[in-house]
Design a protein around this motif. Structure first.
Motif, PDB file in Angstrom:
ATOM      1  N   GLY A 127       0.809  -1.190   0.000  1.00 31.99           N
ATOM      2  CA  GLY A 127       0.000   0.000   0.000  1.00 31.99           C
ATOM      3  C   GLY A 127       0.854   1.255   0.000  1.00 31.99           C
ATOM      4  N   ASP A 128       2.068   1.146   0.491  1.00 37.15           N
ATOM      5  CA  ASP A 128       2.878   2.345   0.568  1.00 37.15           C
ATOM      6  C   ASP A 128       3.776   2.510  -0.647  1.00 37.15           C
ATOM      7  N   HIS A 129       3.631   1.654  -1.598  1.00 33.99           N
ATOM      8  CA  HIS A 129       4.452   1.823  -2.789  1.00 33.99           C
ATOM      9  C   HIS A 129       3.604   1.984  -4.035  1.00 33.99           C
ATOM     10  N   SER A 130       2.344   1.867  -3.911  1.00 35.88           N
ATOM     11  CA  SER A 130       1.518   1.916  -5.093  1.00 35.88           C
ATOM     12  C   SER A 130       0.273   2.730  -4.858  1.00 35.88           C
ATOM     13  N   SER A 131      -0.011   3.590  -5.799  1.00 39.53           N
ATOM     14  CA  SER A 131      -1.256   4.325  -5.686  1.00 39.53           C
ATOM     15  C   SER A 131      -2.419   3.434  -6.086  1.00 39.53           C
ATOM     16  N   MET A 132      -2.109   2.261  -6.624  1.00 39.21           N
ATOM     17  CA  MET A 132      -3.165   1.355  -7.058  1.00 39.21           C
ATOM     18  C   MET A 132      -3.742   0.562  -5.879  1.00 39.21           C
ATOM     19  N   GLY A 161      -9.721   5.923  -2.029  1.00 40.75           N
ATOM     20  CA  GLY A 161      -9.358   6.900  -3.056  1.00 40.75           C
ATOM     21  C   GLY A 161      -7.903   7.329  -2.945  1.00 40.75           C
ATOM     22  N   ASP A 162      -7.556   8.335  -3.688  1.00 34.24           N
ATOM     23  CA  ASP A 162      -6.183   8.849  -3.644  1.00 34.24           C
ATOM     24  C   ASP A 162      -5.840   9.312  -2.230  1.00 34.24           C
ATOM     25  N   CYS A 170      -3.964   9.694   6.057  1.00 33.04           N
ATOM     26  CA  CYS A 170      -3.898  11.019   6.674  1.00 33.04           C
ATOM     27  C   CYS A 170      -4.860  11.960   5.969  1.00 33.04           C
ATOM     28  N   LEU A 171      -5.556  12.753   6.726  1.00 35.25           N
ATOM     29  CA  LEU A 171      -6.442  13.770   6.164  1.00 35.25           C
ATOM     30  C   LEU A 171      -5.862  15.137   6.525  1.00 35.25           C
ATOM     31  N   GLY A 172      -6.033  16.073   5.617  1.00 35.26           N
ATOM     32  CA  GLY A 172      -5.544  17.425   5.894  1.00 35.26           C
ATOM     33  C   GLY A 172      -4.078  17.588   5.556  1.00 35.26           C
ATOM     34  N   ARG A 173      -3.242  16.928   6.315  1.00 33.26           N
ATOM     35  CA  ARG A 173      -1.803  16.916   6.028  1.00 33.26           C
ATOM     36  C   ARG A 173      -1.316  15.492   6.116  1.00 33.26           C
ATOM     37  N   ASN A 174      -0.291  15.217   5.368  1.00 32.22           N
ATOM     38  CA  ASN A 174       0.240  13.861   5.378  1.00 32.22           C
ATOM     39  C   ASN A 174       1.377  13.725   6.378  1.00 32.22           C
ATOM     40  N   TRP A 175       1.252  12.745   7.221  1.00 31.11           N
ATOM     41  CA  TRP A 175       2.349  12.463   8.146  1.00 31.11           C
ATOM     42  C   TRP A 175       3.210  11.353   7.546  1.00 31.11           C
ATOM     43  N   ASP A 176       4.497  11.642   7.462  1.00 32.50           N
ATOM     44  CA  ASP A 176       5.415  10.700   6.819  1.00 32.50           C
ATOM     45  C   ASP A 176       6.249   9.962   7.861  1.00 32.50           C
ATOM     46  N   PRO A 177       6.050   8.650   7.962  1.00 34.99           N
ATOM     47  CA  PRO A 177       6.791   7.906   8.986  1.00 34.99           C
ATOM     48  C   PRO A 177       8.300   7.923   8.782  1.00 34.99           C
ATOM     49  N   ARG A 204       2.236  12.441  -0.087  1.00 32.20           N
ATOM     50  CA  ARG A 204       2.786  11.204   0.463  1.00 32.20           C
ATOM     51  C   ARG A 204       3.946  10.768  -0.424  1.00 32.20           C
ATOM     52  N   PRO A 205       5.132  10.680   0.142  1.00 39.22           N
ATOM     53  CA  PRO A 205       6.306  10.392  -0.696  1.00 39.22           C
ATOM     54  C   PRO A 205       6.200   9.073  -1.463  1.00 39.22           C
ATOM     55  N   THR A 206       5.521   8.107  -0.911  1.00 40.67           N
ATOM     56  CA  THR A 206       5.487   6.790  -1.553  1.00 40.67           C
ATOM     57  C   THR A 206       4.680   6.762  -2.848  1.00 40.67           C
ATOM     58  N   ASP A 207       3.686   7.619  -2.950  1.00 39.69           N
ATOM     59  CA  ASP A 207       2.876   7.580  -4.180  1.00 39.69           C
ATOM     60  C   ASP A 207       2.471   8.971  -4.673  1.00 39.69           C
ATOM     61  N   ASN A 208       3.045   9.986  -4.062  1.00 42.09           N
ATOM     62  CA  ASN A 208       2.748  11.380  -4.438  1.00 42.09           C
ATOM     63  C   ASN A 208       1.289  11.771  -4.304  1.00 42.09           C
ATOM     64  N   SER A 209       0.548  11.022  -3.525  1.00 41.47           N
ATOM     65  CA  SER A 209      -0.865  11.371  -3.365  1.00 41.47           C
ATOM     66  C   SER A 209      -1.000  12.526  -2.369  1.00 41.47           C
ATOM     67  N   LYS A 210      -2.066  13.269  -2.554  1.00 39.44           N
ATOM     68  CA  LYS A 210      -2.360  14.357  -1.608  1.00 39.44           C
ATOM     69  C   LYS A 210      -3.360  13.828  -0.586  1.00 39.44           C
ATOM     70  N   PRO A 211      -3.225  14.271   0.644  1.00 37.83           N
ATOM     71  CA  PRO A 211      -4.201  13.787   1.636  1.00 37.83           C
ATOM     72  C   PRO A 211      -5.585  14.366   1.374  1.00 37.83           C
ATOM     73  N   PRO A 212      -6.614  13.558   1.520  1.00 38.74           N
ATOM     74  CA  PRO A 212      -7.964  14.093   1.400  1.00 38.74           C
ATOM     75  C   PRO A 212      -8.214  15.153   2.471  1.00 38.74           C
ATOM     76  N   LYS A 213      -9.212  15.983   2.223  1.00 35.53           N
ATOM     77  CA  LYS A 213      -9.573  17.019   3.207  1.00 35.53           C
ATOM     78  C   LYS A 213     -10.290  16.386   4.391  1.00 35.53           C
ATOM     79  N   ILE A 214     -10.224  17.070   5.507  1.00 38.27           N
ATOM     80  CA  ILE A 214     -10.993  16.600   6.676  1.00 38.27           C
ATOM     81  C   ILE A 214     -12.452  17.010   6.459  1.00 38.27           C
ATOM     82  N   PRO A 215     -13.362  16.052   6.472  1.00 46.41           N
ATOM     83  CA  PRO A 215     -14.772  16.423   6.278  1.00 46.41           C
ATOM     84  C   PRO A 215     -15.246  17.409   7.359  1.00 46.41           C
ATOM     85  N   ASP A 216     -16.100  18.340   6.942  1.00 49.11           N
ATOM     86  CA  ASP A 216     -16.560  19.385   7.869  1.00 49.11           C
ATOM     87  C   ASP A 216     -17.176  18.828   9.155  1.00 49.11           C
ATOM     88  N   TYR A 217     -17.961  17.768   8.990  1.00 52.95           N
ATOM     89  CA  TYR A 217     -18.660  17.307  10.200  1.00 52.95           C
ATOM     90  C   TYR A 217     -17.696  16.724  11.238  1.00 52.95           C
TER      91      TYR A 217
END
Ligand code: AKG
Ligand code: FE2
Length: 428
Positions: free
Chosen positions: A162-167, A240-241, A261-268, A277-290
């Motif tokens: 999971g940490d090496h593939s966006s798939m 999702g991404d 991670c939502l909002g910001r990505n924490w990198d171990p 996210r360095p492993t797949d260049n994905s952006k963290p999803p937003k934190i839902p309002d609720y």
């Protein structure tokens, strides 16, 4: 996050679980509870890179596996039980007083297993299905959630990490109906019991316990409807991404959980918050309002209780980070401090607000990176735990979960895998 001493599956040092002290709370359960041990695995889980230092400032890596020195505990699996669990009341979804598990926590390979479309009744705890995000797959199910797709590319039927593939996305709610699995309905008895408990909680309100200054547990705070909603939200975001993956380190060691991670990505690897996210260049999803509303209210409710008890209130915060962990059977997280947020946030004691959904977990906490001195509380579905103010830097961890303890109703409503969903909110 900071200092996640999340236990790692590769490497060397023993996880060092030892006898715990008794906190002496009136809410503690007296029966002795055996701590999960690593006896099942020849390769013991290892400490984090920072584990050589026990001083707060040096333990800045959230994922640090903050476990005792091996020489202090050469045979962790033979050691005495943990302290009794602090247990205020059952959560709304937990109507059976399930004892905290003493099963081994290290029997799960953190390497992805072969691709499977098996249903969630499977005993396999590693459901790292190659779920494609909506955009990748171009197929949507009726409810708008991307369905599991066929693997793209040929890797021998084995999902990539999971940490090496966006798939590869870990699906916390693989659809049993779609995969031919048998859906077990909760018994009428279990349902009635849950309803009775829900009514009781609605009438009496949540039970709040101040565990120590700045640290509060609100039992059964998240309503059953909200739990369902949160699971569904996390599931949708998780496939999702930037969704669930298995975090790890450059040396190949893995954490014993799935993370998003939502909002910001924490990198171990760097113990830092980063945009992608360095492993797949994905952006963290937003934190839902609720989620924001729920966090704000939980802090308010805690502070009303603290004020009544003439304590020092916990500062409020606007979370811009949410780390979502999913623990399957064998999932765990070693003692660590959350110290990767900004200096200002830490200095102000802005709290970490933690929501638990699904299976029960043991939660250890204490002033030192020493499980022998740690106190223990049971976290059940619907519980909210807050630690801020003078407790902001506590060491904490999850030595084990009881994977099959989630309420049947929650499972029925969500198809959540056996396991525990935890969301920790922070302000950078
Ligand atoms: O799962 C939990 O209860 C704790 C999670 C945690 O400490 C973290 O994500 O930093
Ligand atoms: Fe943490």
């Amino acid at each position: 996050m900071s200092g996640h001493p999340r236990n790692r599956s590769a490497g060397g040092k023993p996880d060092g679980r030892r006898k715990q002290t008794n906190a002496g709370s009136p809410t503690q359960l007296k029966p002795k509870i055996k701590v999960a041990s690593d006896e099942s695995s020849g390769s013991a889980s290892v400490d984090h890179k920072d584990d050589s230092s026990l001083t707060g400032e040096c333990i800045s890596n959230k994922m640090s596996s903050l476990t005792p020195k091996p020489d202090l505990n050469p045979h962790p699996q033979e050691k005495s039980p943990l302290p009794p669990v602090k247990h205020a009341s059952p959560g709304r979804w937990n109507f059976q007083p399930t004892p905290v598990s003493s099963h081994s926590t290290d029997n799960v390979s953190e390497q992805p297993k072969s691709v499977s479309t098996s249903n969630s009744d499977s005993k396999d705890s590693n459901h790292l299905h190659p779920v494609l995000s909506k955009s990748q797959q171009g197929i949507e199910s009726q409810d708008g959630i991307a369905e599991k797709g066929k693997q793209i590319g040929d890797n021998g039927g084995k999902p990539e990490d999971g940490d090496h593939s966006s798939m590869s996305r870990f699906d916390i709610c693989p659809k049993k109906a779609n995969t031919g699995g048998v859906k077990l309905k909760p018994s009428l008895h279990a349902k009635n019991k849950e309803k009775r408990n829900q009514k009781k909680l609605a009438a009496e309100g949540p039970i709040i316990d101040i565990l120590r200054p700045g640290m509060v547990i609100i039992k059964g705070y998240i309503s059953s409807d909200d739990q369902v909603k949160m699971v569904k939200t996390c599931r949708e975001l998780g496939i999702g991404d930037g969704g669930f993956y298995q975090p790890g380190y450059s040396d190949g060691a893995k954490l014993h959980l799935k993370m998003m991670c939502l909002g910001r990505n924490w990198d171990p690897q760097s113990s830092q918050y980063v945009d992608t996210r360095p492993t797949d260049n994905s952006k963290p999803p937003k934190i839902p309002d609720y989620f924001h509303d729920m966090v704000k209210k939980a802090i308010q409710v805690s502070n009303v209780h603290i004020q009544k008890n003439k304590g020092k209130t916990i500062p409020s915060m606007l979370p811009d980070i949410c780390i979502v962990n999913f623990y399957t059977k064998g999932g765990k997280l070693g003692l660590h401090q959350d110290k990767d947020e900004s200096r200002e946030s830490l200095n102000r004691g802005l709290p970490v607000v933690s929501f638990s959904i699904g299976a029960n977990a043991e939660f250890l906490y204490g002033d030192e990176r020493d499980i022998e001195k740690a106190e223990k509380v049971k976290l059940e579905s619907g519980d909210v735990l807050i630690f801020g103010g003078e407790s902001r830097h506590i060491f904490h961890g999850v030595p084990s979960i009881d994977p099959d303890s989630a309420s049947k109703s929650l499972l029925e409503a969500t198809d959540l895998l056996p396991g525990r969903l935890n969301l920790t909110f922070r302000q950078f």
